[in-house]
Design an enzyme around this catalytic site. Structure first.
Site, PDB file in Angstrom:
ATOM      1  N   LYS A   3      44.066  36.538  50.626  1.00 47.68           N
ATOM      2  CA  LYS A   3      44.234  37.726  49.782  1.00 47.68           C
ATOM      3  C   LYS A   3      43.971  39.028  50.550  1.00 47.68           C
ATOM      4  CE  LYS A   3      43.299  35.260  45.494  1.00 47.68           C
ATOM      5  NZ  LYS A   3      42.581  35.324  44.202  1.00 47.68           N
ATOM      6  N   TYR A  43      51.472  35.770  39.119  1.00 47.07           N
ATOM      7  CA  TYR A  43      50.314  35.441  38.282  1.00 47.07           C
ATOM      8  C   TYR A  43      50.647  35.495  36.782  1.00 47.07           C
ATOM      9  CZ  TYR A  43      46.907  35.249  42.105  1.00 47.07           C
ATOM     10  OH  TYR A  43      46.174  34.889  43.210  1.00 47.07           O
ATOM     11  N   PHE A  51      41.630  40.158  32.814  1.00 44.28           N
ATOM     12  CA  PHE A  51      41.611  40.643  34.193  1.00 44.28           C
ATOM     13  C   PHE A  51      43.002  40.732  34.821  1.00 44.28           C
ATOM     14  CE2 PHE A  51      40.715  36.042  34.230  1.00 44.28           C
ATOM     15  CZ  PHE A  51      41.753  35.576  35.024  1.00 44.28           C
ATOM     16  N   ARG A  79      41.312  22.843  46.914  1.00 48.26           N
ATOM     17  CA  ARG A  79      40.418  23.513  45.963  1.00 48.26           C
ATOM     18  C   ARG A  79      38.953  23.245  46.313  1.00 48.26           C
ATOM     19  NH1 ARG A  79      43.236  25.917  42.024  1.00 48.26           N
ATOM     20  NH2 ARG A  79      41.750  25.828  40.325  1.00 48.26           N
ATOM     21  N   THR A  85      35.952  29.764  41.984  1.00 52.72           N
ATOM     22  CA  THR A  85      36.547  31.102  41.840  1.00 52.72           C
ATOM     23  C   THR A  85      35.516  32.200  42.106  1.00 52.72           C
ATOM     24  OG1 THR A  85      38.052  30.235  40.175  1.00 52.72           O
ATOM     25  CG2 THR A  85      37.804  32.621  40.245  1.00 52.72           C
ATOM     26  N   ARG A  96      35.387  30.408  50.213  1.00 59.71           N
ATOM     27  CA  ARG A  96      34.946  31.521  49.359  1.00 59.71           C
ATOM     28  C   ARG A  96      33.467  31.843  49.559  1.00 59.71           C
ATOM     29  NH1 ARG A  96      38.631  29.749  44.219  1.00 59.71           N
ATOM     30  NH2 ARG A  96      40.408  31.146  44.614  1.00 59.71           N
ATOM     31  N   ASN A 106      38.395  37.243  45.882  1.00 60.92           N
ATOM     32  CA  ASN A 106      37.808  35.962  46.282  1.00 60.92           C
ATOM     33  C   ASN A 106      38.518  35.291  47.468  1.00 60.92           C
ATOM     34  OD1 ASN A 106      40.066  35.182  44.901  1.00 60.92           O
ATOM     35  ND2 ASN A 106      39.037  33.819  43.461  1.00 60.92           N
ATOM     36  N   HIS A 109      43.744  32.063  47.540  1.00 61.08           N
ATOM     37  CA  HIS A 109      44.313  31.444  46.346  1.00 61.08           C
ATOM     38  C   HIS A 109      44.818  30.066  46.723  1.00 61.08           C
ATOM     39  CE1 HIS A 109      46.905  30.678  42.884  1.00 61.08           C
ATOM     40  NE2 HIS A 109      47.847  30.343  43.746  1.00 61.08           N
ATOM     41  N   GLU A 120      55.231  28.051  43.775  1.00 56.36           N
ATOM     42  CA  GLU A 120      54.633  29.141  44.548  1.00 56.36           C
ATOM     43  C   GLU A 120      55.150  29.146  45.993  1.00 56.36           C
ATOM     44  OE1 GLU A 120      50.386  28.753  43.812  1.00 56.36           O
ATOM     45  OE2 GLU A 120      50.645  29.396  41.739  1.00 56.36           O
TER      46      GLU A 120
HETATM   47  P1  CMP Z   1      43.082  32.653  42.003  1.00 58.65           P
HETATM   48  O1  CMP Z   1      42.692  31.301  42.476  1.00 58.65           O
HETATM   49  O2  CMP Z   1      44.035  33.411  42.843  1.00 58.65           O
HETATM   50  O3  CMP Z   1      43.686  32.523  40.519  1.00 58.65           O
HETATM   51  C1  CMP Z   1      43.589  33.540  39.566  1.00 58.65           C
HETATM   52  C2  CMP Z   1      42.796  34.719  40.050  1.00 58.65           C
HETATM   53  O4  CMP Z   1      42.340  35.589  39.051  1.00 58.65           O
HETATM   54  C3  CMP Z   1      41.505  34.221  40.694  1.00 58.65           C
HETATM   55  O5  CMP Z   1      41.763  33.550  41.885  1.00 58.65           O
HETATM   56  C4  CMP Z   1      40.718  35.521  40.799  1.00 58.65           C
HETATM   57  O6  CMP Z   1      41.107  36.314  41.919  1.00 58.65           O
HETATM   58  C5  CMP Z   1      41.163  36.218  39.528  1.00 58.65           C
HETATM   59  N1  CMP Z   1      40.121  36.102  38.505  1.00 58.65           N
HETATM   60  C6  CMP Z   1      39.751  34.990  37.844  1.00 58.65           C
HETATM   61  N2  CMP Z   1      38.753  35.261  36.963  1.00 58.65           N
HETATM   62  C7  CMP Z   1      38.512  36.595  37.083  1.00 58.65           C
HETATM   63  C8  CMP Z   1      37.614  37.485  36.452  1.00 58.65           C
HETATM   64  N3  CMP Z   1      36.777  37.056  35.498  1.00 58.65           N
HETATM   65  N4  CMP Z   1      37.655  38.784  36.811  1.00 58.65           N
HETATM   66  C9  CMP Z   1      38.530  39.222  37.749  1.00 58.65           C
HETATM   67  N5  CMP Z   1      39.395  38.418  38.391  1.00 58.65           N
HETATM   68  C10 CMP Z   1      39.389  37.124  38.071  1.00 58.65           C
END
Ligand code: CMP
Length: 131
Positions: A3, A43, A51, A79, A85, A96, A106, A109, A120
């Site tokens: 990211k 997304y 969010f 994962r 996350t 992470r 984070n 992805h 994807e």
């Molecule tokens: P990702 O694995 O890319 O999938 C969805 C993304 O949404 C996740 O990683 C985070 O970057 C984002 N995300 C998930 N939960 C939250 C949250 N509570 N606040 C902000 N961003 C979030």
């Protein structure tokens, strides 16, 4: 994906090293940038989440590295390698835990199913960019 904040911080090399060191084969890899519209499409499954707007803005805020990775049990193993996350919940030794700044920023992805991995992957790469 690696990211925007992790790419900007220069962590891509170390992250890729962790990925290949854990048995993933790189099928495709590129440095690119999503427009806000593209990030919104990528997304779209999170459209109703509070969010979503923040996520789309952030994912379009700078270039990212996209990859297609191959391994037996790849979705589940990736994962595990990236961790939870929320980096505060991520296990020691995960990407992470080492590189993520926050739940939103984070670092990486990972696809959540083989079906979404195919969708994807096709979002970023043509057939002739995959080896
Ligand atoms: P990702 O694995 O890319 O999938 C969805 C993304 O949404 C996740 O990683 C985070 O970057 C984002 N995300 C998930 N939960 C939250 C949250 N509570 N606040 C902000 N961003 C979030």
């Amino acid at each position: 994906m690696i990211k925007p904040e992790a790419a900007a911080a220069g962590h891509a090399g170390k992250i890729l090293d962790m990925i290949t060191g854990n048995g993933f084969r790189v099928v495709a890899f590129k440095y690119t940038r999503l427009s806000a519209e593209e990030a919104g499409t990528f997304y779209a499954v999170h459209k109703e989440r509070p969010f979503y707007g923040e996520l789309v803005e952030y994912m379009a805020s700078g270039p990212i590295f996209a990859a297609i990775l191959e391994k037996a049990n790849a979705v589940e193993d990736f994962r595990k390698l990236i961790g939870a996350t929320d980096p505060a919940q991520a296990a020691e030794g995960t990407i992470r835990k080492r590189f993520a700044e926050s739940k939103a920023k984070n670092a990486v992805h990972g696809s959540d199913s083989d079906e979404n991995a195919a969708i994807e992957g096709a979002f970023f790469f043509t057939g002739r960019e995959q080896y």
